[in-house]
Design an enzyme around this catalytic site. Structure first.
Site, PDB file in Angstrom:
ATOM      1  N   ASP A 117      19.821 -21.978 -17.119  1.00  0.00           N
ATOM      2  CA  ASP A 117      19.469 -22.390 -18.473  1.00  0.00           C
ATOM      3  C   ASP A 117      18.498 -21.376 -19.077  1.00  0.00           C
ATOM      4  OD1 ASP A 117      19.460 -23.899 -20.680  1.00  0.00           O
ATOM      5  OD2 ASP A 117      18.359 -25.595 -19.839  1.00  0.00           O
TER       6      ASP A 117
ATOM      7  N   ASP B  57       2.460   1.653  -3.330  1.00  0.00           N
ATOM      8  CA  ASP B  57       1.513   2.178  -4.316  1.00  0.00           C
ATOM      9  C   ASP B  57       1.365   3.691  -4.203  1.00  0.00           C
ATOM     10  OD1 ASP B  57       1.042  -0.164  -5.463  1.00  0.00           O
ATOM     11  OD2 ASP B  57      -0.873  -0.570  -4.468  1.00  0.00           O
TER      12      ASP B  57
ATOM     13  N   LYS C 218      24.693 -22.840 -13.375  1.00  0.00           N
ATOM     14  CA  LYS C 218      24.592 -22.461 -14.778  1.00  0.00           C
ATOM     15  C   LYS C 218      23.106 -22.370 -15.114  1.00  0.00           C
ATOM     16  CE  LYS C 218      26.471 -23.533 -19.296  1.00  0.00           C
ATOM     17  NZ  LYS C 218      25.275 -23.737 -20.088  1.00  0.00           N
TER      18      LYS C 218
ATOM     19  N   TYR D 199       0.828  -1.200   0.000  1.00  0.00           N
ATOM     20  CA  TYR D 199       0.000   0.000   0.000  1.00  0.00           C
ATOM     21  C   TYR D 199       0.870   1.262   0.000  1.00  0.00           C
ATOM     22  CZ  TYR D 199      -3.325   3.464   1.668  1.00  0.00           C
ATOM     23  OH  TYR D 199      -4.092   4.588   1.798  1.00  0.00           O
ATOM     24  N   GLU D 200       1.867   1.267   0.886  1.00  0.00           N
ATOM     25  CA  GLU D 200       2.755   2.437   0.934  1.00  0.00           C
ATOM     26  C   GLU D 200       3.516   2.604  -0.376  1.00  0.00           C
ATOM     27  OE1 GLU D 200       4.374   2.889   5.409  1.00  0.00           O
ATOM     28  OE2 GLU D 200       4.448   0.895   4.535  1.00  0.00           O
TER      29      GLU D 200
ATOM     30  N   SER E 203      31.568 -18.695 -25.322  1.00  0.00           N
ATOM     31  CA  SER E 203      30.781 -19.702 -24.599  1.00  0.00           C
ATOM     32  C   SER E 203      31.726 -20.482 -23.690  1.00  0.00           C
ATOM     33  CB  SER E 203      30.040 -20.609 -25.564  1.00  0.00           C
ATOM     34  OG  SER E 203      30.974 -21.279 -26.346  1.00  0.00           O
ATOM     35  N   LEU E 204      31.207 -21.498 -23.028  1.00  0.00           N
ATOM     36  CA  LEU E 204      32.022 -22.236 -22.060  1.00  0.00           C
ATOM     37  C   LEU E 204      32.323 -23.633 -22.563  1.00  0.00           C
ATOM     38  CD1 LEU E 204      30.123 -21.360 -18.766  1.00  0.00           C
ATOM     39  CD2 LEU E 204      32.449 -20.668 -19.329  1.00  0.00           C
TER      40      LEU E 204
ATOM     41  N   CYS F 100     -15.541 -33.354 -23.126  1.00  0.00           N
ATOM     42  CA  CYS F 100     -16.675 -34.230 -22.858  1.00  0.00           C
ATOM     43  C   CYS F 100     -17.822 -33.334 -22.417  1.00  0.00           C
ATOM     44  CB  CYS F 100     -16.296 -35.193 -21.733  1.00  0.00           C
ATOM     45  SG  CYS F 100     -17.703 -35.802 -20.812  1.00  0.00           S
TER      46      CYS F 100
ATOM     47  N   GLU G 225      22.045 -13.780 -17.388  1.00  0.00           N
ATOM     48  CA  GLU G 225      21.137 -14.716 -18.036  1.00  0.00           C
ATOM     49  C   GLU G 225      19.700 -14.313 -17.728  1.00  0.00           C
ATOM     50  OE1 GLU G 225      22.935 -17.045 -19.579  1.00  0.00           O
ATOM     51  OE2 GLU G 225      21.577 -18.693 -20.030  1.00  0.00           O
TER      52      GLU G 225
ATOM     53  N   CYS H 164     -20.294 -36.295 -15.708  1.00  0.00           N
ATOM     54  CA  CYS H 164     -19.097 -37.111 -15.924  1.00  0.00           C
ATOM     55  C   CYS H 164     -18.278 -37.209 -14.638  1.00  0.00           C
ATOM     56  CB  CYS H 164     -18.258 -36.510 -17.045  1.00  0.00           C
ATOM     57  SG  CYS H 164     -16.704 -37.387 -17.313  1.00  0.00           S
TER      58      CYS H 164
ATOM     59  N   GLU I 147      29.256 -21.328  -9.495  1.00  0.00           N
ATOM     60  CA  GLU I 147      27.934 -20.723  -9.689  1.00  0.00           C
ATOM     61  C   GLU I 147      27.034 -21.729 -10.391  1.00  0.00           C
ATOM     62  OE1 GLU I 147      28.490 -17.198 -12.048  1.00  0.00           O
ATOM     63  OE2 GLU I 147      30.152 -16.537 -10.791  1.00  0.00           O
TER      64      GLU I 147
ATOM     65  N   CYS J  97     -17.287 -41.415 -19.267  1.00  0.00           N
ATOM     66  CA  CYS J  97     -18.739 -41.502 -19.071  1.00  0.00           C
ATOM     67  C   CYS J  97     -19.495 -41.821 -20.355  1.00  0.00           C
ATOM     68  CB  CYS J  97     -19.267 -40.205 -18.445  1.00  0.00           C
ATOM     69  SG  CYS J  97     -19.314 -38.829 -19.588  1.00  0.00           S
TER      70      CYS J  97
ATOM     71  N   CYS K 298     -16.585 -39.756 -24.666  1.00  0.00           N
ATOM     72  CA  CYS K 298     -15.751 -39.635 -23.479  1.00  0.00           C
ATOM     73  C   CYS K 298     -15.371 -41.025 -22.964  1.00  0.00           C
ATOM     74  CB  CYS K 298     -16.504 -38.866 -22.403  1.00  0.00           C
ATOM     75  SG  CYS K 298     -15.675 -38.892 -20.807  1.00  0.00           S
TER      76      CYS K 298
ATOM     77  N   TYR L 185      25.943 -12.331 -13.796  1.00  0.00           N
ATOM     78  CA  TYR L 185      27.049 -13.141 -13.285  1.00  0.00           C
ATOM     79  C   TYR L 185      28.432 -12.618 -13.654  1.00  0.00           C
ATOM     80  CZ  TYR L 185      26.390 -15.174 -17.923  1.00  0.00           C
ATOM     81  OH  TYR L 185      26.239 -15.331 -19.265  1.00  0.00           O
TER      82      TYR L 185
ATOM     83  N   LYS M 110      28.588 -29.998 -16.250  1.00  0.00           N
ATOM     84  CA  LYS M 110      27.168 -30.167 -16.539  1.00  0.00           C
ATOM     85  C   LYS M 110      26.487 -31.183 -15.611  1.00  0.00           C
ATOM     86  CE  LYS M 110      25.444 -28.800 -19.990  1.00  0.00           C
ATOM     87  NZ  LYS M 110      25.359 -28.263 -21.307  1.00  0.00           N
TER      88      LYS M 110
HETATM   89  S1  IVH Z   1      29.973 -17.217 -17.289  1.00  0.00           S
HETATM   90  C1  IVH Z   1      32.671 -16.951 -21.369  1.00  0.00           C
HETATM   91  N1  IVH Z   1      28.191 -17.868 -15.541  1.00  0.00           N
HETATM   92  O1  IVH Z   1      26.173 -20.381 -20.114  1.00  0.00           O
HETATM   93  C2  IVH Z   1      31.338 -17.177 -20.898  1.00  0.00           C
HETATM   94  N2  IVH Z   1      27.692 -18.251 -17.829  1.00  0.00           N
HETATM   95  O2  IVH Z   1      28.272 -21.267 -22.711  1.00  0.00           O
HETATM   96  C3  IVH Z   1      31.268 -16.876 -19.450  1.00  0.00           C
HETATM   97  N3  IVH Z   1      25.462 -19.158 -18.245  1.00  0.00           N
HETATM   98  O3  IVH Z   1      25.417 -18.659 -22.745  1.00  0.00           O
HETATM   99  C4  IVH Z   1      29.954 -17.154 -18.991  1.00  0.00           C
HETATM  100  N4  IVH Z   1      24.843 -19.252 -16.145  1.00  0.00           N
HETATM  101  O4  IVH Z   1      24.957 -17.231 -20.709  1.00  0.00           O
HETATM  102  C5  IVH Z   1      28.490 -17.834 -16.840  1.00  0.00           C
HETATM  103  N5  IVH Z   1      26.676 -18.375 -13.858  1.00  0.00           N
HETATM  104  C6  IVH Z   1      26.978 -18.322 -15.157  1.00  0.00           C
HETATM  105  C7  IVH Z   1      26.098 -18.756 -16.163  1.00  0.00           C
HETATM  106  C8  IVH Z   1      26.492 -18.708 -17.494  1.00  0.00           C
HETATM  107  C9  IVH Z   1      24.480 -19.482 -17.389  1.00  0.00           C
HETATM  108  C10 IVH Z   1      25.397 -19.319 -19.709  1.00  0.00           C
HETATM  109  C11 IVH Z   1      25.954 -18.172 -20.486  1.00  0.00           C
HETATM  110  C12 IVH Z   1      26.409 -18.770 -21.788  1.00  0.00           C
HETATM  111  C13 IVH Z   1      26.561 -20.201 -21.440  1.00  0.00           C
HETATM  112  C14 IVH Z   1      28.016 -20.589 -21.558  1.00  0.00           C
END
Ligand code: IVH
Length: 673
Positions: A118, A38, A116, A35-36, A83-84, A426, A173, A431, A114, A411, A408, A225, A314
């Protein structure tokens, strides 16, 4: 001329709202009541209306409503988004460390572990503290400028909480919560639109919408991240410190990160999360291991594809390949016929999967799913897996096409599919399958929360014709209940008291529990904020309903039709007679939604100022509930002196823990209005 005073007030309001947004959305720890809050927003909006020259894109009022675009401009990443590398076993992780030793002989390494996430990776650029651009990864060198869409995500700061000069880039992400994903898919299914296979696809699809107003409606969130670039000051010396700074600036940084002094701790972290990943409300597909020292990171450098200082360890896949043995049809509470694939049992992220939902006929046709097909199934944010696609190369020619039955299966009544609807229904009004589902829906935790009324019992009650509609639940008695299979006296008594308790549930739950088509939990909550009772809601016209934000014409029509139906009116009348609360009495002032409404509390340990009973009364008088055991669904655990195992469990599950003082502060806020 606009006075300095107005300018100052506007700036002050924006600062305050930004701060409270952070507390509410990022930390999940609001300091003021809705409320506050808002009131602050309302004041800011009205000042901005009166003095349009003072409108500013970084104002918290400007998150939604950006104009649609024809296409997204392409942006070049100043620093490529790599990418990783992936690893799949602890041996491979150790090899990763061996490699580090080879590159930097004699050095010791600390790591940050950390989760990962998705989702979809994004880059955000700020200048002098203001968000100026947000983009997708694209091919790593060039991505799409999706600033308008990213601005709608409440946890992405439009202006940083601290003064930060110069240019910075952060990466993170964007994801869709699992619960949000289920809701989005439910809505899409009702509209006959193609479904998203998993929360990641849903997040990606939502960020690709050309109209930010549509993106704003999608339940998106983000974690940041990494801090990739700063211009006006020097970087700290570790990644861990970067994350701390990012949090101070107002970014949402995951709290499930861990500073590990050696690789063993990283592996422990992985072992911890591989078992608990299902408890999170977002999908994670592994652990990201990062060398903590930034100096080491830069000396290790990167290949053209990925940095040498990080790897993704993974989790086992949530996808599997299996075969469809048969397709059966289930009947839901609205009579909807849902085709379900019976699978060759297969192991999928720790559980044996035997069924997958196929949603409706159109989905089956779209994916061309046949009995006997080999398919890829995926557990994406749902307990029941989905069929992602058919492996066509495995077709033998013996597969059989499926078609919906005309009658159905429960029934025997006719099955109808209305124009423009994806779902076949149905039409049998008696039913039993529908009735069972309606009761289960009514009794579920997020509706009237009748604990102990499970499916087996519902089966008996309906099959023995004891319960012919939900109102019959309120006529059950002890001798009848205890005569049923698997029902002792104690469990019957417990159930009866649960049924009694259910009469007191707030209006939003009752609206949801009634199972009005297109009215989900969120819709029910919105309606309960606009109408103080079922009676008021039942009198609303389509136009009135449509005027409510987020209630569309289809939902409005469905509500009106529901209350026109004689059977439903009778049912509500009976519920009222049995003492089920139908909202506020007429003439009474509508109670504002409070911070505590519908929140669940667990108490553990001794409190200084209250007995347990007093604490319970206090919580309940403010609309909250006290439950005895800790689960993810609990909002707060209040820990007094010498808390027990409940405290540990809360910590593990990440449930918010309050001290007695914290609890009192929360209560005080409630009493302010
Ligand atoms: S670090 C050089 N930390 O994973 C890339 N990536 O292939 C360094 N992802 O599409 C990325 N969680 O978006 C990092 N805690 C996290 C992550 C993360 C998800 C994703 C990232 C990238 C893919 C890596």
């Amino acid at each position: 001329m606009v006075s300095e005073e107005v300018k100052k007030r506007i700036e002050k309001l924006r600062e305050e709202i930004r701060y409270h947004d952070y507390k509410y959305y990022v930390e999940n720890n609001p300091e003021i009541s809705d409320y506050e809050y808002d009131l602050l927003v309302r004041e800011l909006k009205s000042l901005e209306e009166r003095y349009p020259s003072l409108k500013s894109p970084d104002s918290p009022t400007q998150r939604v409503g950006g104009a649609p675009v024809e296409e997204f401009p392409v942006v070049e990443h100043e620093i490529p988004m790599l990418s990783l590398d992936n690893t799949y076993s602890s041996e491979e992780v150790k090899e990763f460390e061996e490699r580090l030793y080879r590159y930097l002989p004699g050095e010791k390494f600390e790591y940050v572990a950390e989760l990962k996430i998705d989702g979809v990776s994004i880059s955000l650029i700020y200048e002098d503290g203001y968000l100026i651009r947000g983009s997708t990864r694209g091919d790593g060198r060039r991505g799409d400028d999706i600033t308008g869409n990213l601005r709608t995500i409440k946890t992405i700061p439009l202006k940083l909480l601290k003064k930060v000069r110069g240019r910075i880039e952060v990466r993170g992400e964007v994801y869709m919560t699992r619960s949000g994903f289920r809701e989005v898919n439910r809505e899409r299914e009702e509209k006959g639109e193609p479904l998203f296979a998993n929360p990641r696809n849903a997040a990606a699809g939502s960020l690709k919408l050309l109209d930010p107003r549509l993106t704003a409606r999608r339940p998106l969130n983000n974690f940041i991240y990494s801090l990739t670039m700063v211009t006006s000051f020097s970087m700290p010396s570790t990644h861990w410190e970067c994350l701390k700074i990012l949090r101070d600036w107002g970014f949402r940084v995951s709290s499930n990160i861990k500073l590990c002094k050696d690789i063993k701790e990283v592996i422990d972290y992985w072992n911890f999360w591989v078992k608990r990943r299902e408890e999170l409300d977002y999908d994670v597909d592994g652990v990201v291991i990062k060398v903590n020292s930034l100096s080491q990171q830069s000396r290790l450098g990167a290949t053209s594809k990925s940095p040498r200082w990080a790897t993704a360890y993974k989790f086992p896949a949530t996808e599997a390949t299996t075969r469809i043995r048969n397709i059966i049809v289930q009947v839901g509470r609205t009579g909807a016929l849902t085709p379900v694939a019976i699978l060759e049992p297969t192991l999928l992220s720790g559980t044996v999967v035997k069924r997958a939902t196929l949603h409706n006929e159109d989905e089956i046709r779209r994916k061309d799913i046949r009995i006997g097909d080999t398919v890829i199934i995926e557990k994406g944010g749902d307990i029941i897996p989905q069929v992602v696609k058919v492996v066509e190369s495995k077709r033998t020619g013996k597969e059989k096409k499926f078609s919906m039955p005309k009658k159905c299966p429960v029934c025997g009544a006719n099955v109808m599919r209305l124009e423009g609807e994806a779902v076949a229904r149905c039409i049998g009004s008696a039913c039993p399958a529908q009735l069972k589902e309606r009761i289960a829906h009514y009794a579920q935790r997020t509706a009237m929360d009748i604990e102990g009324l499970g499916n087996k019992l519902i089966e008996q009650l309906v099959d023995k014709k004891i319960v012919k509609d939900i109102t019959d639940l309120y006529r059950l008695d002890l001798s009848l209940l205890s005569s049923l299979e698997r029902m002792g006296k104690k469990s019957s008594q417990n159930l009866l008291s649960q049924i009694e308790e259910s009469k007191k549930r707030p209006l939003s739950r009752l609206i949801f529990a009634l199972g009005i088509r297109y009215v989900g939990r969120r819709g029910a909550r919105i309606l309960s904020e606009h109408f103080s009772s079922i009676e008021e809601l039942s009198k609303a016209s389509s136009e009135e309903l449509e005027a409510i934000p987020e209630i569309g014409p289809r939902t409005a029509r469905s509500i009106v039709l529901f209350f026109q139906e004689e059977r439903n009116r009778k049912l509500l009348k009976k519920l009222k007679e049995y003492g089920v609360k139908m909202g506020e009495e007429r003439g009474k002032k509508k109670v504002e939604k409070t911070l505590l409404s519908e929140k669940k509390f667990v108490f553990t340990g001794a409190l200084k100022h209250y007995t347990r009973e007093q604490a319970k009364e206090l919580v309940e008088s403010l609309g909250g509930r006290v439950v005895s055991s800790v689960s993810k669904r609990v909002d707060y655990v209040v820990a007094g002196k010498d808390p027990g195992s409940k405290y540990e469990k809360a910590k593990k599950l990440g449930v918010k823990i309050l001290s007695e003082e914290g609890f009192e502060n929360l209560i005080k806020n409630e009493f302010k209005y």
